[in-house]
Scaffold this motif. Structure first.
Motif, PDB file in Angstrom:
ATOM      1  N   GLU A   9       0.829  -1.208   0.000  1.00  0.00           N
ATOM      2  CA  GLU A   9       0.000   0.000   0.000  1.00  0.00           C
ATOM      3  C   GLU A   9       0.863   1.257   0.000  1.00  0.00           C
ATOM      4  O   GLU A   9       0.574   2.232  -0.705  1.00  0.00           O
ATOM      5  N   ARG A  33       0.882   4.155  -2.932  1.00  0.00           N
ATOM      6  CA  ARG A  33       0.642   5.577  -2.675  1.00  0.00           C
ATOM      7  C   ARG A  33       1.834   6.421  -3.117  1.00  0.00           C
ATOM      8  O   ARG A  33       1.669   7.556  -3.580  1.00  0.00           O
ATOM      9  N   ASP A  73     -11.155   8.916  -7.967  1.00  0.00           N
ATOM     10  CA  ASP A  73     -10.268   9.615  -7.046  1.00  0.00           C
ATOM     11  C   ASP A  73      -8.816   9.296  -7.386  1.00  0.00           C
ATOM     12  O   ASP A  73      -8.360   8.167  -7.197  1.00  0.00           O
ATOM     13  N   SER A  83      -6.165  10.145  -5.876  1.00  0.00           N
ATOM     14  CA  SER A  83      -5.285  10.044  -4.720  1.00  0.00           C
ATOM     15  C   SER A  83      -5.395   8.705  -3.996  1.00  0.00           C
ATOM     16  O   SER A  83      -4.604   8.419  -3.103  1.00  0.00           O
ATOM     17  N   ASP A  84      -6.364   7.881  -4.377  1.00  0.00           N
ATOM     18  CA  ASP A  84      -6.560   6.604  -3.700  1.00  0.00           C
ATOM     19  C   ASP A  84      -6.832   5.519  -4.734  1.00  0.00           C
ATOM     20  O   ASP A  84      -7.976   5.170  -5.016  1.00  0.00           O
ATOM     21  N   THR A 144      -6.303   2.470  -4.375  1.00  0.00           N
ATOM     22  CA  THR A 144      -6.709   1.205  -3.762  1.00  0.00           C
ATOM     23  C   THR A 144      -8.193   0.931  -3.981  1.00  0.00           C
ATOM     24  O   THR A 144      -8.625  -0.209  -3.857  1.00  0.00           O
ATOM     25  N   ARG A 145      -8.967   1.950  -4.332  1.00  0.00           N
ATOM     26  CA  ARG A 145     -10.415   1.786  -4.506  1.00  0.00           C
ATOM     27  C   ARG A 145     -10.820   1.812  -5.978  1.00  0.00           C
ATOM     28  O   ARG A 145     -12.008   1.816  -6.285  1.00  0.00           O
TER      29      ARG A 145
END
Length: 341
Positions: free
Chosen positions: A255, A259, A297, A299-300, A302-303
């Protein structure tokens, strides 16, 4: 395991530095900022006389909050929600419980006094001319006093409330500022989950909201405001299981690297997330207005849906693939299940 070829063109030291800078930037972005650790070692707390093919595990979540000076007097409450996201994990206990605080240091003493005062008097003067002359006077007085004293409990106010949500899939905590407590700082939230006997690891989500009232010079009425809303994914693992601990460490590392890659290729990602002319036209037809902002998004990652990642730089795609593999392994409770044995 993380793919060794994922970041050949990106030095690992640079990624760690970028991830650190990204965290610092986010930490000072708003009036209220939360923080939660990446992973938690869970302890088996199953009683010896527990009946069934399940066990109880204890997870202690530490949530830190930093409140900017301008928001200190406007905060009304924090709402913390912890959810496992797995139907096989059920919250059976939690702490802290609902808490009430006295507004006074002691009880309230009430005193009531009742007095009865009665008197009787007579004055008799008689005279018989030339023979008798006399003066008779008499009086009676009684005074009764009754005093009743009793003590009332001092008024209390709610400073913390907690309970289960979604049929035991998670728990919530509501915190309010009080005379002897503060919302700011680090607080520990303990959850007891019931899981199958073969559980060794899993994931939980921590949702943090800061709610308050914002005063405005333009309006005589205060308006409710959400000062912050942040979500954290936390890796849970059984403290005595070495494979589960390594899986959690791998998840955390993947993770962080994703990022960091997101920060490095931020411009390319933002460009890829813009609405296409077709998206703009469909939005205009359906909603009477065009869409603004990114489609997803940036900035994320992971989703993001897996089928949307193909538009991103190859390094970011590799990092996302590593993260999804690590996430999948965290959802598998034993290495035996992963290997198919």
């Amino acid at each position: 395991m993380l793919a060794k070829s994922s970041f050949r063109s990106v030095p690992f030291g640079l990624l760690v530095t970028l991830a650190t800078l990204s965290s610092v930037t986010l930490a000072i972005a708003g009036p209220v900022n939360f923080d939660v650790g990446y992973r938690i070692a869970c302890r088996d707390v199953t009683p010896d006389d527990y009946v069934g093919d399940e066990k109880l595990i204890e997870a202690k979540f530490v949530v830190s909050s930093l409140v900017a000076y301008e928001a200190e007097n406007d905060l009304l409450q924090f709402v913390i929600r912890i959810e496992s996201g797995d139907p096989r994990m059920t919250a059976v206990d939690y702490s802290p419980r609902t808490t009430l605080e006295n507004t006074l240091t002691g009880g309230m003493q009430i005193e009531r006094k009742k007095e009865n005062d009665a008197s009787l008097g007579a004055n008799l003067t008689g005279k018989y001319d030339g023979i008798v002359s006399g003066n008779l006077s008499g009086g009676a007085s009684r005074k009764d006093s009754i005093t009743t004293k009793y003590e009332l409990r001092s008024p209390v106010e709610l400073i913390a409330a907690s309970g289960t949500i979604h049929r035991g899939a998670g728990v919530y905590f509501k915190l309010k500022p009080a005379r002897q407590t503060t919302l700011e700082g680090a607080k520990e939230y303990t959850c007891i989950f019931r899981v199958p006997r073969n559980w060794t690891r899993g994931l939980a989500s921590v949702y943090c909201d800061a709610l308050g009232e914002e005063s405005s010079t333009l309006s005589p009425l205060d308006s409710r405001r959400n000062f912050a809303r942040q979500t954290f994914r936390v890796a849970l693992y059984l403290d005595i299981d070495a494979d589960a601990r390594r899986a959690a460490e791998n998840y955390v590392a993947s993770e962080r690297m994703l990022r960091a890659a997101t920060l490095q290729y931020r411009d390319s990602i933002e460009k890829a997330t813009r609405h296409s002319p077709v998206d703009q036209l469909v939005s205009l037809v359906k909603h009477g207005r065009t869409s603004h902002g990114p489609k997803l998004d940036p900035s994320d990652l992971t989703r993001w849906p897996a089928d949307e990642l193909y538009r991103l730089p190859q390094e970011v795609q590799n990092a996302a693939a590593d993260f999804r593999a690590a996430e999948l392994r965290m959802r598998m409770w034993s290495d035996d299940f992963v290997s198919g044995n």
